[in-house]
Write an enzyme that holds these catalytic residues in place. Structure first.
Site, PDB file in Angstrom:
ATOM      1  N   GLY A   1      25.106  72.539  40.222  1.00  0.00           N
ATOM      2  CA  GLY A   1      23.698  72.886  40.176  1.00  0.00           C
ATOM      3  C   GLY A   1      23.201  73.458  41.482  1.00  0.00           C
ATOM      4  O   GLY A   1      23.863  74.287  42.110  1.00  0.00           O
ATOM      5  N   HIS A   2      22.044  72.968  41.939  1.00  0.00           N
ATOM      6  CA  HIS A   2      21.358  73.537  43.096  1.00  0.00           C
ATOM      7  C   HIS A   2      22.041  73.183  44.413  1.00  0.00           C
ATOM      8  O   HIS A   2      21.978  73.947  45.365  1.00  0.00           O
ATOM      9  CB  HIS A   2      19.913  73.022  43.103  1.00  0.00           C
ATOM     10  CG  HIS A   2      18.976  73.808  43.943  1.00  0.00           C
ATOM     11  ND1 HIS A   2      18.804  75.169  43.817  1.00  0.00           N
ATOM     12  CD2 HIS A   2      18.132  73.416  44.940  1.00  0.00           C
ATOM     13  CE1 HIS A   2      17.882  75.587  44.690  1.00  0.00           C
ATOM     14  NE2 HIS A   2      17.477  74.540  45.384  1.00  0.00           N
ATOM     15  N   PHE A   3      22.674  72.024  44.477  1.00  0.00           N
ATOM     16  CA  PHE A   3      23.310  71.547  45.712  1.00  0.00           C
ATOM     17  C   PHE A   3      24.810  71.345  45.499  1.00  0.00           C
ATOM     18  O   PHE A   3      25.319  70.224  45.581  1.00  0.00           O
ATOM     19  CB  PHE A   3      22.676  70.225  46.158  1.00  0.00           C
ATOM     20  CG  PHE A   3      21.336  70.367  46.814  1.00  0.00           C
ATOM     21  CD1 PHE A   3      21.226  70.645  48.170  1.00  0.00           C
ATOM     22  CD2 PHE A   3      20.167  70.206  46.081  1.00  0.00           C
ATOM     23  CE1 PHE A   3      19.985  70.763  48.785  1.00  0.00           C
ATOM     24  CE2 PHE A   3      18.918  70.323  46.679  1.00  0.00           C
ATOM     25  CZ  PHE A   3      18.821  70.597  48.042  1.00  0.00           C
TER      26      PHE A   3
ATOM     27  N   ASP B   1      18.473  78.883  49.099  1.00  0.00           N
ATOM     28  CA  ASP B   1      17.087  78.582  48.778  1.00  0.00           C
ATOM     29  C   ASP B   1      16.154  79.224  49.819  1.00  0.00           C
ATOM     30  O   ASP B   1      16.178  80.438  49.985  1.00  0.00           O
ATOM     31  CB  ASP B   1      16.932  77.056  48.677  1.00  0.00           C
ATOM     32  CG  ASP B   1      15.643  76.599  48.035  1.00  0.00           C
ATOM     33  OD1 ASP B   1      15.626  76.445  46.800  1.00  0.00           O
ATOM     34  OD2 ASP B   1      14.644  76.407  48.765  1.00  0.00           O
TER      35      ASP B   1
ATOM     36  N   ASP C   1      22.389  75.868  38.044  1.00  0.00           N
ATOM     37  CA  ASP C   1      21.128  75.683  38.764  1.00  0.00           C
ATOM     38  C   ASP C   1      19.961  76.143  37.900  1.00  0.00           C
ATOM     39  O   ASP C   1      19.988  77.246  37.346  1.00  0.00           O
ATOM     40  CB  ASP C   1      21.165  76.490  40.066  1.00  0.00           C
ATOM     41  CG  ASP C   1      19.981  76.230  40.982  1.00  0.00           C
ATOM     42  OD1 ASP C   1      19.161  75.337  40.681  1.00  0.00           O
ATOM     43  OD2 ASP C   1      19.885  76.928  42.004  1.00  0.00           O
TER      44      ASP C   1
END
Length: 298
Positions: A272-274, A104, A246
């Site tokens: 996903g994102h984490f 990120d 994500d």
């Protein structure tokens, strides 16, 4: 050798940087750069798993976690500033060469450092750390891109800016952790992760800080051609290990690295994102394998 994570602070660039570290001081360094809305806490389980072979160092970026920025510093919350503070941090720790894990916000921070010091970077691990237009999730970024188009200079009071304030609420913070995670793995997500992130986002001044970084993110795509040239000219090894579901930085962003990285490994995981929240053991194994072959000569 102990793999206990040390909790430290060091003052550099007028900022009291909080950081986590583990591993032998003489081991090859792996710098972990977190993203929004997290801190080095996101690496709490990864650090001890990597520490047997690497000196792992994870700072909290200014505006995040437990790093303290004095008001009198009049810090400019831009990605240029974040990268300069991190560079001052690694210099103060006398870190010369290092591999970097970017996630990120860690990606634009790390790539700026790489452009200034290409020979210092031994390898890149990108985990949902974007460097291509392909990687933007359209629905997530649409209101942010509208904010970019609304003004040529920062404002926190425009309708476009105010529309982004819900991004800093608990619902969105928790969503970033849970979206795209298979139902059978949701129980692995530690509630203290998103609860801590949200508590820190609610501190005084945070809305202004985070809006400034949202607005400044527009500078990153303009730099992408330079980052791509760096990848081509340096030949730096790249492992893209990415949460395939994500919605913030989509999997096309991971696949795009193959256009420029000469030594490239891609792995899309069902998350996903984490993804560290649910697959940290797998990540530790893959990162150790990748880096061992390239910077340890194993």
């Amino acid at each position: 050798m102990s793999t206990v994570t040390e909790l430290n602070t060091i003052t550099v660039d007028g900022v009291k940087v909080f950081y986590r570290a583990a591993g032998a001081p003489t081991a090859p360094v792996l710098l972990l750069l977190h993203g929004f809305p997290a801190s080095s806490f996101q690496f709490r389980e990864l650090i001890p798993l990597l520490a047997p072979k690497f000196r792992v160092v994870a700072p909290d970026l200014p505006g995040f976690g437990f790093t303290e920025v004095p008001a009198e510093r009049k810090y400019e919350y831009t990605f240029d500033s974040l990268s300069l503070t991190v560079e001052a941090f690694i210099d103060a720790l006398k870190i010369d060469k290092f591999a970097v894990y970017v996630f990120d916000y860690g990606a634009p921070t790390g790539f700026r450092i790489a452009l200034r010091h290409p020979k210092r970077i031994t390898a890149i691990v990108t985990q949902n750390g974007n460097a291509y237009d392909d990687g933007f999730g359209k629905e997530f970024w649409a209101p942010i891109e509208k904010y970019w188009a609304s003004s040529t200079s920062f404002t926190a009071d425009s309708p476009e800016a105010r529309a982004l304030v819900p991004f800093f609420g608990l619902d969105t913070t928790k969503w970033q952790y849970t979206h795209g995670v298979p139902a059978e793995l949701l129980h692995r997500i530690a509630p203290e992760a998103y609860t801590l992130d949200e508590a820190l986002l609610q501190r005084a001044g945070q809305t202004d800080i985070q809006l400034r970084l949202f607005f400044d993110y527009r500078t990153n795509p303009k730099q992408y051609p330079q980052w791509h040239e760096y990848l081509r000219s340096s030949g730096v090894p790249v492992l893209a290990i990415w949460g395939a579901n994500d919605a913030v930085f989509v999997k096309a962003g991971a696949e795009a690295f193959k256009r420029d990285a000469k030594d490239f490994v891609l792995e899309l995981v069902d998350s996903g994102h984490f993804p560290l929240e649910t697959l940290v053991g797998h990540f530790a194994e893959r990162i150790t394998e990748f880096l061992s072959k390239r910077i340890l000569g194993a």
